[in-house]
Design a protein around this motif. Structure first.
Motif, PDB file in Angstrom:
ATOM      1  N   GLN A  43       9.158  -9.029  -0.418  1.00 44.53           N
ATOM      2  CA  GLN A  43      10.034  -8.467  -1.450  1.00 44.53           C
ATOM      3  C   GLN A  43       9.558  -7.082  -1.876  1.00 44.53           C
ATOM      4  O   GLN A  43       9.373  -6.804  -3.069  1.00 44.53           O
ATOM      5  N   GLN A  45       9.483  -3.545  -3.017  1.00 49.42           N
ATOM      6  CA  GLN A  45      10.371  -2.819  -3.942  1.00 49.42           C
ATOM      7  C   GLN A  45      10.516  -1.393  -3.411  1.00 49.42           C
ATOM      8  O   GLN A  45       9.559  -0.616  -3.467  1.00 49.42           O
ATOM      9  N   HIS A  49      11.538   4.921  -8.413  1.00 48.05           N
ATOM     10  CA  HIS A  49      12.094   5.117  -9.760  1.00 48.05           C
ATOM     11  C   HIS A  49      11.380   6.258 -10.472  1.00 48.05           C
ATOM     12  O   HIS A  49      10.292   6.676 -10.068  1.00 48.05           O
ATOM     13  N   ASP A  64       1.002  -2.139  -5.899  1.00 45.01           N
ATOM     14  CA  ASP A  64       1.697  -2.568  -4.672  1.00 45.01           C
ATOM     15  C   ASP A  64       1.614  -1.485  -3.599  1.00 45.01           C
ATOM     16  O   ASP A  64       1.505  -1.784  -2.404  1.00 45.01           O
TER      17      ASP A  64
END
Ligand SMILES: Cc1cc2nc3c(=O)[nH]c(=O)nc-3n(C[C@H](O)[C@H](O)[C@H](O)COP(=O)(O)O)c2cc1C
Length: 192
Positions: A43, A45, A49, A64
């Motif tokens: 998962q 990301q 952002h 991460d």
């Protein structure tokens, strides 16, 4: 050989999944050390952002991303497996490049431009397509996709491209053609 596989397909029962299986089998024969980052399974990301936009400029890198960077540092051989989506890589993989290949980690700015920092690593790409070679080559789309990955990303980071192999027209391919394509993939890994 320390091999990092970056797998960017939502399903493992896809043709990309068969490529992954064949790559792992061949690497095991070579007694290579293997680490797999299946971007959907973990998962990952992918969106850069606002709050970690500064990561790209290496002021602060989140946990991460540090983890993904440590896999890249460990490896000497990088294998990317992904399908063609809208004339390029799936967004999750593009986001991996956006977020993981930060300035100061993968490359740095020098007086006349940039300098790769992941020197000495080899890169391999296995990219499936829906369209046949006869459609993608004359339109120069395969060339453009190759340029983005091999020059825009690998070369920029100092990674040497060993191969960028397109597995064309996978959806309509019969069993025999699929087997031939998997054999070609095995052939590339065999001689690493
Ligand atoms: C969102 C999306 C966009 C796609 N765009 C393209 C494209 O631009 N060019 C192309 O040749 N195939 C395109 N395809 C087809 C896929 O490349 C093809 O289904 C895939 O490579 C087959 O391999 P797989 O079984 O591992 O998924 C697209 C498929 C999807 C789902």
């Amino acid at each position: 050989m320390k091999t990092l596989i970056i797998y960017a397909h939502p399903r493992q029962d896809s043709f990309c999944g068969q490529i992954l299986e064949a790559v792992i089998e061949e690497l095991k024969i070579l007694k290579a050390e293997i680490r797999l980052r299946d971007l959907y399974r973990i998962q990952f990301q992918p969106v850069l952002h606002e709050d970690n936009y500064s990561e790209f400029f290496q002021t602060q890198v989140s946990e991460d991303i540090l983890e993904e960077q440590s896999y890249l540092l460990w490896a000497d051989t990088l294998v990317f497996i992904f399908p063609t989506w809208w004339c390029g890589m799936p967004a999750i993989l593009k986001g991996y490049a956006d977020r993981v290949l930060t300035n100061g980690f993968a490359f740095r700015t020098v007086k006349d431009g940039t300098e790769g920092l992941l020197n000495g690593k080899r890169g391999l790409v296995f990219q499936t397509t829906g369209q046949p070679e006869q459609a993608l080559k004359p339109s120069q789309l395969s060339m453009a996709m190759e340029a983005v990955m091999d020059y825009g990303i690998f070369h920029m980071c100092g990674i040497e491209t060993v191969t960028h192999q397109f597995l064309y027209a996978v959806n309509g391919a019969n069993l025999e053609t699929r087997k031939r394509m998997i054999k070609e993939v095995r052939g590339v890994i065999e001689v690493l």
